[in-house]
Design an enzyme around this catalytic site. Structure first.
Site, short mmCIF file in Angstrom:
data_model
loop_
_atom_site.label_atom_id
_atom_site.label_comp_id
_atom_site.label_asym_id
_atom_site.label_seq_id
_atom_site.Cartn_x
_atom_site.Cartn_y
_atom_site.Cartn_z
N GLY A 269 0.83 -1.21 0.00
CA GLY A 269 0.00 0.00 0.00
C GLY A 269 0.85 1.24 0.00
N ASN A 270 0.23 2.37 0.27
CA ASN A 270 0.98 3.63 0.38
C ASN A 270 0.33 4.49 1.46
OD1 ASN A 270 -1.04 5.51 -0.92
ND2 ASN A 270 -0.77 3.99 -2.55
N SER A 271 0.98 5.61 1.78
CA SER A 271 0.50 6.37 2.95
C SER A 271 -0.51 7.45 2.65
CB SER A 271 1.68 6.99 3.71
OG SER A 271 2.87 6.86 3.05
N SER A 272 -1.16 7.39 1.51
CA SER A 272 -2.16 8.43 1.22
C SER A 272 -3.36 8.30 2.17
CB SER A 272 -2.63 8.29 -0.22
OG SER A 272 -3.64 9.22 -0.45
N ALA B 125 -3.70 7.80 -4.91
CA ALA B 125 -2.36 7.25 -5.16
C ALA B 125 -2.55 5.79 -5.56
CB ALA B 125 -1.51 7.37 -3.91
#
Ligand code: CTP
Length: 440
Positions: A226-229, A293
């Protein structure tokens, strides 16, 4: 002054809806009332008509002498379907009291009453105020239905605790007091920018598609890439577009924050799900704001069960590329649609890289931010961006534009917006979209 559509469902608390109409009209608002057939057993149409100054309706098939107009409006020359005309004119739709039955029907999209079809047709913010017996209110079915409504951006006004209608019964389930309901209505109206009539809002009639958050790609049954958005930028854009009067669809990828009121929020998890949801909603939108994102790669063969570490020295994950959603959408864009991308870039060559994406993805604009800074961007309430447009003249700004106050200046390479709350950055992005639309 606002136009409030009040939906009244069956329950002893229906009598409080009368007081709400009295308070709201005394406060300068105009109201129309729709009732479920069961609510007529508790409070009659004549009482609502007397207090609101307009007929109270119960059925789609009864004739509305006001033809869907509010008391401050002349009736239209034609005779429109009540559920469409009432919600087209309303700045807000409040359902109070909302019985367990009505809440279940709203959660599942049933349109077997005028009250329900109004809820489906409404593009204005929807507020639901439950009232029922405490055991009914606490039942998991009712709570699950309320969760469904919340996830769609409906504002729920929780019931109070205390003595209930049945003698000897105490607990949670009393309809919020009329003054509190009116205060929530006014708060939502202020957030929605609908202090005045809907016609005054510049994006009325426009359909805006916003993506927010960050996609997650499964590695196994419990892990993901995942990502931190956080989704904050996308939520701010959705709220700002809604406040300008647009119909907003929000595709939220793993966003924990609540969606703004009045927005049609749909949840997705993976890049593939986001692509599918975008492809469904894109043809009917006028503006796409692609703030999510999106993963560029995903595990090629996610494990169905949990991967264990026993017997392994190391673990290599094979990744495969995901499809680029923006590229797929821009390939099938129709005339007049505006497409805005977002680019999180590192360091000095940020603008150059973003301009390349703007061209490669055939966008009208791209919003660039520098993710090497910790005080802006991901998971922050603030952002500092440059807006690049395919048509550089869209950067021209009228003198003394309100943006100056937010610390902006025109840069030859784009419109630079210095560190500001994401709500303000969202307004600047929408202003750019407005200029692009005016030129297209
Ligand atoms: N985007 C998309 N689909 C993808 C990846 C990105 O639609 N699979 C969109 C993003 O939502 C964003 C824009 O493309 O609006 C730019 O995203 P970014 O990740 O910066 O661009 P990429 O093309 O993925 O380039 P990079 O190699 O820098 O990650």
């Amino acid at each position: 002054m606002a136009r409030i559509l009040l939906g009244v469902s069956g329950g002893i608390a229906a009598y409080k809806a009368l007081e709400l109409v009295r308070l709201a009209t005394a406060g300068g608002h105009v109201l129309r009332v729709v009732q479920t057939p069961a609510s007529r057993r508790f409070v009659g149409a004549a009482s609502f008509a007397a207090l609101s100054g307009a007929p109270a309706l119960v059925s789609e098939f009864e004739r509305d002498p006001a033809r869907g107009a509010f008391p401050d409006q002349p009736p239209p020359a034609h005779e429109p379907p009540s559920h469409l005309e009432l919600v087209a004119q309303a700045d807000l739709y409040l359902i109070a009291p909302a019985s367990a039955n009505t809440i279940a029907k709203l959660a599942h999209g049933l349109a077997d009453s005028l009250l329900g079809s109004c809820a489906l047709a409404a593009t204005c913010p929807l507020i639901v105020a439950p009232a029922m017996n405490n055991h009914m209110y606490e039942h998991p079915a009712v709570q699950a239905n309320l969760d469904v409504l919340r996830a769609r951006g409906v504002r729920i006004v929780p019931p109070g605790s205390g003595r209930l209608a049945t003698p000897g019964e105490h607990g949670v389930g009393r309809l919020a007091e009329p003054a509190e309901l009116l205060a929530v209505c006014e708060e939502v109206l202020a957030a929605d920018g609908a202090g005045g009539s809907r016609a005054g809002r510049s994006w009325a009639g426009l359909s805006v598609l916003v993506t927010a958050g960050g996609t997650r790609e499964p590695i196994d049954s419990v892990r993901f890439l995942g990502n931190s958005s956080s989704g904050r930028m996308g939520l701010a854009l959705a709220a700002a577009a809604r406040a300008r009067g647009a119909r907003v669809t929000l595709l939220a990828a793993n966003v924990a924050l609540p969606p703004p009121p009045g927005v049609d929020c749909r949840r997705v998890v993976t890049a593939a799900q986001l692509k599918e949801a975008c492809e469904q909603a894109f043809p009917s939108c006028d503006v796409l704001l692609m703030a999510a994102a999106v993963a560029d790669f995903r595990p090629a063969a996610p494990a169905a069960a949990k991967i264990t570490k026993s017997g392994r020295e190391s673990l290599a994950l094979a990744l495969e590329p995901t499809a680029d959603v923006l590229v797929a959408l821009s390939a099938r864009r129709r005339d007049g649609q505006i497409l805005v991308g977002f680019a999180a870039e590192h360091g000095e060559r940020a603008l150059e890289a973003a301009r390349a994406k703007l061209l490669a993805k055939h966008l009208d604009a791209i919003v660039v931010n520098d993710i090497s800074r910790a005080d802006i961007g991901f998971d922050s309430d603030h952002n500092e961006v440059t807006i690049l447009t395919a048509d550089a003249s869209a950067h021209e700004r009228p003198p003394a534009d309100r943006g100056e106050a937010a610390g902006t200046r025109d840069a030859s390479a784009g419109l630079f917006i210095s560190r500001a709350p994401k709500t303000q950055v969202a307004e600047q992005i929408l202003d750019t979209v407005e200029r692009l639309r005016a030129r297209s």
